[in-house]
Design a protein around this motif. Sequence first.
Motif, PDB file in Angstrom:
ATOM      1  N   HIS A   1       0.829  -1.208   0.000  1.00 56.18           N
ATOM      2  CA  HIS A   1       0.000   0.000   0.000  1.00 56.18           C
ATOM      3  C   HIS A   1       0.862   1.256   0.000  1.00 56.18           C
ATOM      4  O   HIS A   1       0.529   2.258  -0.653  1.00 56.18           O
ATOM      5  N   LYS A   2       1.989   1.197   0.698  1.00 58.63           N
ATOM      6  CA  LYS A   2       2.867   2.363   0.793  1.00 58.63           C
ATOM      7  C   LYS A   2       3.755   2.516  -0.440  1.00 58.63           C
ATOM      8  O   LYS A   2       3.913   3.626  -0.970  1.00 58.63           O
ATOM      9  N   TRP A   3       4.332   1.400  -0.931  1.00 61.38           N
ATOM     10  CA  TRP A   3       5.412   1.508  -1.902  1.00 61.38           C
ATOM     11  C   TRP A   3       4.998   1.331  -3.363  1.00 61.38           C
ATOM     12  O   TRP A   3       5.674   1.867  -4.247  1.00 61.38           O
ATOM     13  N   LEU A   4       3.918   0.615  -3.647  1.00 65.47           N
ATOM     14  CA  LEU A   4       3.551   0.433  -5.049  1.00 65.47           C
ATOM     15  C   LEU A   4       3.220   1.744  -5.756  1.00 65.47           C
ATOM     16  O   LEU A   4       3.600   1.927  -6.924  1.00 65.47           O
ATOM     17  N   PRO A   5       2.522   2.685  -5.105  1.00 64.42           N
ATOM     18  CA  PRO A   5       2.309   3.971  -5.785  1.00 64.42           C
ATOM     19  C   PRO A   5       3.616   4.683  -6.129  1.00 64.42           C
ATOM     20  O   PRO A   5       3.688   5.430  -7.106  1.00 64.42           O
TER      21      PRO A   5
END
Length: 286
Positions: free
Chosen positions: A232-236
């Motif tokens: 949730h934090k890093w894929l964007p």
Amino acid sequence: MHLIIVSGRSGSGKSTALDVLEDNGFYCIDNLPAGLLPELAERTLLQTEMLQPQVAVSIDARNLPSQLERFPDLLAEVRARHIQCDVLYLDADEETLLKRFSETRRRHPLTHETRSLAEAIRDESLLLGPIRDLADLQIDTTHLNLYQLRDSLKLRLLNKPEPGTAFLIESFGFKRGMPIDADLVFDVRCLPNPYWKPDLREHSGLDQPVIDYLAAQPDVDEMYHDIHSYLHKWLPRFAASNRAYVTIAIGCTGGHHRSVYLAERLGKTLKPQLKNLQVRHRDLQA
């Protein structure tokens, strides 16, 4: 214009990839001399009658080595024309490639009197390094049959409902090898295994009995929340770095229960945040 460059070692599935693209409206050219790539793109833009032309070309080890070395500059020249260009690289492990050539009895393009098939396959990897290093999407075809490869190509290349990074969450089994095309790998073999429950063994992580069993395990829930928090934090941020494709692999022992359950659960909860997201189960039919 949408241009797809298909490359990879001989026997990895390049012909199948071109067939899939041709069946989906692409004008396909096999064994294009790499030096002609910018000219082909320019002529297509100027002369095509199509509003949004779609072209796919295969560039592989049949090219002159000097042309392959120039590939980074040639690709940059094409993209400088503001052409959407995806580079697809197919590969398989050496044992599989040897087996495929033995079965078809075809001659490898790099073999000769003093170079064996095994040596040709290894040399081919070095020759294609400039293309592989710039690939937007790599697909390992070691464990894929013809129909699975077709489905994978359609899923990754052609099923992008919106522009931007295409994410794939893929379950797999370590006993059949780790996917070499994964960008992130999560090992969930430490979790309780439904395989050891006789009434659950023949089910998969898609079936309700296995879902109910795993959902009730505290360790499974904790693992899910940790992975979800990271993604949730890093894929964007992966998307913000202009990556065309990102593959997240979830692995258990056989690829039938725990990894399938977690891949499905993660896919459902991340889908609202990441529009171009698909879920695939590599070994579910194995």
